[in-house]
Design a protein around this motif. Structure first.
Motif, mmCIF file in Angstrom:
data_model
loop_
_atom_site.group_PDB
_atom_site.id
_atom_site.type_symbol
_atom_site.label_atom_id
_atom_site.label_comp_id
_atom_site.label_asym_id
_atom_site.label_seq_id
_atom_site.Cartn_x
_atom_site.Cartn_y
_atom_site.Cartn_z
ATOM 1 N N TYR A 6 0.855 -1.186 0.000
ATOM 2 C CA TYR A 6 0.000 0.000 0.000
ATOM 3 C C TYR A 6 0.890 1.235 0.000
ATOM 4 N N ARG A 7 1.094 1.787 -1.174
ATOM 5 C CA ARG A 7 1.916 2.985 -1.346
ATOM 6 C C ARG A 7 1.054 4.029 -2.059
ATOM 7 N N PRO A 8 0.166 4.662 -1.303
ATOM 8 C CA PRO A 8 -0.854 5.512 -1.916
ATOM 9 C C PRO A 8 -0.286 6.771 -2.560
ATOM 10 N N THR A 9 -0.952 7.165 -3.623
ATOM 11 C CA THR A 9 -0.663 8.439 -4.275
ATOM 12 C C THR A 9 -1.951 9.259 -4.285
ATOM 13 N N LYS A 10 -1.847 10.491 -4.721
ATOM 14 C CA LYS A 10 -3.031 11.346 -4.789
ATOM 15 C C LYS A 10 -4.086 10.730 -5.701
ATOM 16 N N GLN A 11 -3.650 10.071 -6.755
ATOM 17 C CA GLN A 11 -4.583 9.464 -7.706
ATOM 18 C C GLN A 11 -5.054 8.086 -7.248
#
Length: 490
Positions: A166-171
């Protein structure tokens, strides 16, 4: 149905009936009844099914509790010397008889040679303890040995793997789970989302059953992945749903997630040792499981984790510990990490040989058969339970209700677990027309070991490794007694 509730047949030698993916267990049960010259509801039927069950020999490899030893049993109602009816392997598996041998061996080595027990002594050299059950565990979940690590507890392992996947980005910042996933999974996912500076209100996607339904439709899961997939970082699903007993199509969910660019992982707490799993071939990214349910390692047993070999040399962020250091250079103490590839690199601390001992005892039994053979029996065993419950405790039709209107309506039972044997494991989840707490108490008094889960389900799980058709027969008879008592007291 006149069921002798205290009958104890033990483990009888048998020959395994067949149950394939195309044939519903009900058809096979009816065919066997015709062959035996009796009805599926007869005592003789259960007896004959056990005689033909080639897996029944494994029951003697486990300590099966006696009625007199169960603290909730009223021994004025049952024969204290008979076996209880243990249908709770979905919560805690029974103790393998070999467990004490391995655990005592570890304790004895410790007492005699102290620190020298780390290398090359007994069945479980301490420094390599996790590796002693690595290959067997990998076989049960359909993985390559090097894709599996035996370590920690289930929730810890989910956290460790989400740090990487889980390496979230804005998108792409969302995680998709079942709306009724086990509470710990919810807590893990919500805390991981917050850890990365996002809000679960925006970043947690919940798959819910349709109105008036208890289980999820596969097409609804796939549709939500397709609709939200561009913003989903991770799909984290159960293999088998803890509350309903629904078995999800892990292969198809993985394919749907990958099509949208998501990582896909599974919590296999209720699937490992219960159903056939092919993590490697299904291309699953990661998975975790506990070992104390269907894998019979005892309460708080050591857990397992899987990382597909395609991620073996990933550069993902991860939390490190010295047991993730390659064994060849671990003890040089350079403080320069030489990370072991794959799942092994996620290990943090030296493994607990005492906990491995109980897993090894269970693996000794599992390795004498196969998940395919266990699954064949499981489908028949749970199908037999379903048949009897529907036969005796189905909700009355409108006509029956009218006939019963002058007297008290007979209590009835609804099964919320899918009837399709390919969409469930061992467990059936039962709902009652009378208060489940009262039903559960009366069953416990009479030696039934199963559990209730709020708000309104009793879970019953005949486990093929040690349960018998007679166990199911006795359960249904005791259930009749319990419902009669509860109905009279309402």
């Amino acid at each position: 149905m006149d069921v002798p509730v205290n009958e104890d047949t033990g483990g009888l030698p048998i020959k395994q009936s067949q149950c394939n993916d195309q044939t519903h267990p009900k058809e096979i049960l009816l065919e066997k009844a015709a062959e035996f010259g009796c009805d599926v509801t007869d005592f003789e039927f259960a007896l004959q099914m056990d005689k033909e069950d080639s897996l029944s020999k494994f029951r003697s490899d486990f300590h099966y509790p006696k009625m007199k030893d169960i603290p909730t049993v009223d021994t004025t109602l049952v024969d204290g010397e008979s076996d209880c009816v243990y249908l709770c392997g979905n919560s805690l598996g029974l103790q393998p008889k070999g467990a004490s041998k391995y655990v005592n061996e570890v304790l004895e080595i410790w007492s005699k040679i102290g620190v020298h027990g780390h290398f090359g002594h007994g069945h479980i050299p301490w420094a390599y303890a996790d590796e002693v059950v690595q290959q067997q565990s990998a076989q049960i979940v359909g993985a390559k040995t090097e894709e599996v690590a035996i370590m920690n507890g289930l929730t810890v392992n989910i956290h460790l793997l989400l740090i990487s996947f889980y390496r979230p980005t804005k998108q792409r910042h969302k995680i998709l789970i079942e709306a009724k996933a086990f509470p710990s999974d919810h807590y893990v996912v919500e805390s991981q989302i917050r850890l990365h500076g996002f809000d679960p209100k925006d970043s947690l996607v919940l798959v819910k059953p349709r109105n008036g339904e208890e289980t999820l439709r596969h097409e609804d899961i796939v549709k939500l992945i397709e609709e939200e997939g561009d913003e989903i970082a991770v799909v984290l699903f159960s293999g088998v749903q803890y509350y309903t007993g629904q078995l999800f199509d892990m292969k198809a969910i993985t394919k749907a997630g990958h099509k949208k660019g998501c990582y896909v992982g599974f919590d296999l707490a209720h699937a490992a040792g219960n159903v056939e799993i092919e993590l490697h071939d299904w291309d699953v990214d990661f998975a975790c499981w506990c070992s104390y349910k269907y894998m019979n390692s005892g309460a708080g047993g050591i857990a397992g984790a899987f990382i597909h070999e395609k991620h073996a040399n990933n550069d993902f962020p991860k939390l490190l510990g010295w047991w993730g250091h390659d064994m060849k250079t671990r003890f040089k103490m350079t403080n320069e990490m030489d990370l072991a590839p794959g799942a092994a690199g996620y290990r943090l601390s030296n493994p607990p040989p005492l906990l491995v001992g109980t897993v090894l005892a269970s693996m000794d039994v599992f390795m004498q058969t196969s998940m395919s053979e266990l699954r064949k029996k499981s489908k028949l065993l749970t199908g037999y339970l379903e048949f009897l419950i529907k036969k005796y405790y189905s909700k009355p039709s409108c006509g029956q209700l009218a006939l019963e209107s002058e007297s008290k309506t007979k209590p009835h039972v609804s099964i919320i677990t899918p009837s399709d044997p390919n969409q469930r494991g061992c467990q059936l989840s039962l709902m009652f027309s009378v208060p489940i707490t009262n039903v559960h108490q009366e069953m416990e008094k009479r030696g039934i070991a199963c559990d209730k889960r709020e708000p309104n389900v009793i879970r019953v799980a005949p486990t093929p490794l040690y349960n018998s058709f007679m166990d199911v027969y006795r359960f249904v008879g005791i259930l009749k007694e319990a419902l009669q008592v509860v109905s009279l007291n309402e």
